[in-house]
Scaffold this motif. Structure first.
Motif, mmCIF file in Angstrom:
data_model
loop_
_atom_site.group_PDB
_atom_site.id
_atom_site.type_symbol
_atom_site.label_atom_id
_atom_site.label_comp_id
_atom_site.label_asym_id
_atom_site.label_seq_id
_atom_site.Cartn_x
_atom_site.Cartn_y
_atom_site.Cartn_z
ATOM 1 N N SER A 19 29.110 59.592 46.879
ATOM 2 C CA SER A 19 29.579 60.785 46.166
ATOM 3 C C SER A 19 28.478 61.828 46.071
ATOM 4 O O SER A 19 28.720 63.025 46.255
ATOM 5 C CB SER A 19 30.071 60.401 44.771
ATOM 6 N N PRO A 25 35.297 58.198 41.624
ATOM 7 C CA PRO A 25 34.533 58.031 40.381
ATOM 8 C C PRO A 25 33.872 56.664 40.255
ATOM 9 O O PRO A 25 33.085 56.448 39.328
ATOM 10 C CB PRO A 25 35.600 58.213 39.299
ATOM 11 N N ASN A 70 40.046 64.376 37.034
ATOM 12 C CA ASN A 70 41.005 63.447 37.623
ATOM 13 C C ASN A 70 42.413 63.549 37.045
ATOM 14 O O ASN A 70 43.321 62.869 37.526
ATOM 15 C CB ASN A 70 40.503 62.005 37.478
ATOM 16 N N CYS A 101 31.301 59.435 37.288
ATOM 17 C CA CYS A 101 31.396 60.887 37.425
ATOM 18 C C CYS A 101 32.187 61.465 36.256
ATOM 19 O O CYS A 101 33.164 60.864 35.803
ATOM 20 C CB CYS A 101 32.065 61.268 38.747
ATOM 21 N N LEU A 132 37.861 65.343 41.646
ATOM 22 C CA LEU A 132 37.579 63.965 41.270
ATOM 23 C C LEU A 132 38.903 63.219 41.117
ATOM 24 O O LEU A 132 39.769 63.639 40.358
ATOM 25 C CB LEU A 132 36.794 63.942 39.959
ATOM 26 N N SER A 172 38.740 58.855 49.204
ATOM 27 C CA SER A 172 38.435 59.726 48.065
ATOM 28 C C SER A 172 39.557 60.715 47.748
ATOM 29 O O SER A 172 39.458 61.459 46.777
ATOM 30 C CB SER A 172 37.135 60.496 48.318
#
Length: 461
Positions: free
Chosen positions: A341, A333, A52, A23, A7, A88
């Protein structure tokens, strides 16, 4: 197939327009995605989930790439594939950021903070093969190739370009029984250090097709495949198990695949040739999705459409073949891209149901010896099963063994039901014609027993 989810954090432009994260990584194996106006959470489980705040170094350590790299050194084929929506973080994860300044906190000049999986794998590879513990009779040879699959303007099918030799033009995908699908006339560059791999990577990235879209200012418009081949040679001693005296050769490799991202035209705002590129990218990714879906169902009788795309042809070994595979799914996210996603996560879950059959890539002579030893072991187990069920081998006049079917403590006189088996063994031993592999029915034996092959009884005789 192992699946890992990474992520990425919200980008500055996403924060500026008020995007909210949808997310959340719950633990090392679980991720939650909020979907729809009802804001319901969906839960997904994978081999690893990277939040992340993970750095490039942590992503390399926690994703499991090191296991694939060690297997490639031992002679296996491995694939690391980045999948997900455009923007992404796929290219950042696989290739990293090039033309960086070396990290001052690290004394090794090859180590840089934003290096991706390719360079970190290269550093680990050369550290292992040059380690002091490597046997002196083992030598390694590393080479690299870099290619891309793209859609040229006016072309009907996908084109393949050698990023290390763009002047070669459109290369062809060939197939043979030994190597499967491969790109012909692809340039391979010998690499003696991680610096050589970096040079290959930088040259290839400069020649790769990249353009700006509304979703990503440096959007990859092609699928890139960088392969590190690791050939090893070792001198085998006479009598060594599963080996022929002489040089033992193993041909390992690890391929890093940076897929072009899927995107919607209404979001990317592509026009002209860029619009056609987007359609071609989505088409090849759709074909890859069909291959993953059919393999995940596990129905062998169904046709798997590998030949519908050059991408799926080159990934045949990775999905359902003899290679180890790690699928790194990168997701955004931002709530705007929640549906994309979820689609990426669904494909990753399907990929986890695919079962590959990894095999060591040996020299042809070594492979033949390995196959014969395996076949011999299977036949020995089959013979042992019959010995345990019908009796052990006992010596007979002339030094030839006969089957003794008498249970412990039985009368010395042979039981009538066992006599036909020994008589049949005598006939085989006397040279009576029984074709190899021919089935011998219970009626021939005169007893109530399952079919035995003439090969098995002949060996016992």
């Amino acid at each position: 197939v192992r699946a890992v989810v990474r992520l990425r954090p919200l980008l500055p432009n996403e924060i500026a327009r008020g995007e909210e994260p949808c997310c959340e990584v719950q633990d090392t194996n679980t991720i939650l995605v909020r979907m729809g106006a009802a804001k319901q959470w969906r839960q997904y489980a994978f081999d690893a989930c990277l939040p992340n705040d993970r750095s490039q170094r942590q992503a390399f350590q926690e994703s499991g790439v090191t296991n694939l790299l060690d297997s490639a050194v031992d002679g296996y084929a491995g694939t690391v594939l980045a999948y997900g929506q455009t923007g992404s973080g796929k290219t950042h994860t696989i290739l990293g950021r090039l033309n960086q300044v070396a990290d001052a906190s690290n004394s090794t000049e090859d180590v840089k903070r934003d290096d991706g999986l390719v360079m970190r794998s290269a550093k680990r590879l050369f550290k292992r093969i040059n380690a002091e513990g490597v046997p002196s009779d083992t030598t390694y040879t590393v080479s690299a190739s870099f290619t891309e699959i793209y859609n040229a303007p006016g072309a009907v099918n996908e084109c393949i370009c050698d990023l290390l030799n763009p002047e070669a033009g459109n290369l062809q995908v060939r197939y043979n029984q030994k190597h499967g699908f491969f790109v012909s006339d692809l340039k391979e560059v010998p690499c003696h250090s991680a610096a050589d791999v970096r040079a290959v990577l930088e040259v290839g990235v400069q020649n790769r097709r990249v353009s700006a879209t509304a979703m990503n200012r440096e959007s990859s418009r092609s699928h890139a495949l960088l392969t590190l081949r690791i050939d090893s040679e070792r001198t085998a001693a006479a009598g060594e198990a599963d080996a022929v005296p002489g040089t033992l050769r193993r041909y390992g490799k690890i391929t890093f695949v940076d897929l072009a991202g899927s995107e919607r035209l209404k979001e990317s705002l592509s026009e002209g040739n860029a619009r056609k590129e987007t359609q071609a990218i989505n088409k090849s990714l759709f074909t890859l999705g069909k291959v993953i879906s059919q393999l995940a169902e596990g129905k062998k009788e169904r046709h798997v459409p590998y030949r519908d795309s050059k991408l799926t042809q080159l990934l045949q070994e990775s999905f359902g073949g003899g290679a180890l595979c790690l699928m790194v799914t990168c997701i955004s996210p931002a709530a705007t891209y929640a549906e994309e996603s979820i689609n990426s996560l669904n494909y990753a879950q399907k990929a986890m149901n695919i079962r590959n059959r990894p095999v060591v890539r040996l020299d042809e002579q070594q492979q033949l010896v390995f196959d014969l030893k395996h076949e011999n072991a299977v036949l020995r187990r089959e013979l042992e099963a019959y010995r345990l069920r019908y009796g052990m081998l006992s010596p007979r006049s002339g030094g030839v063994a006969a089957i003794d079917l008498r249970p412990a403590g039985a009368c010395p006189e042979m039981d009538a039901s066992a006599r036909p088996v020994c008589q049949l063994a005598d006939r085989i031993d006397d040279g009576e014609d029984h074709p190899a592999g021919a089935a011998i029915e219970p009626e021939t034996l005169g007893v109530d027993a399952p079919c035995m092959s003439a090969d098995v009884i002949g060996e016992a005789a």
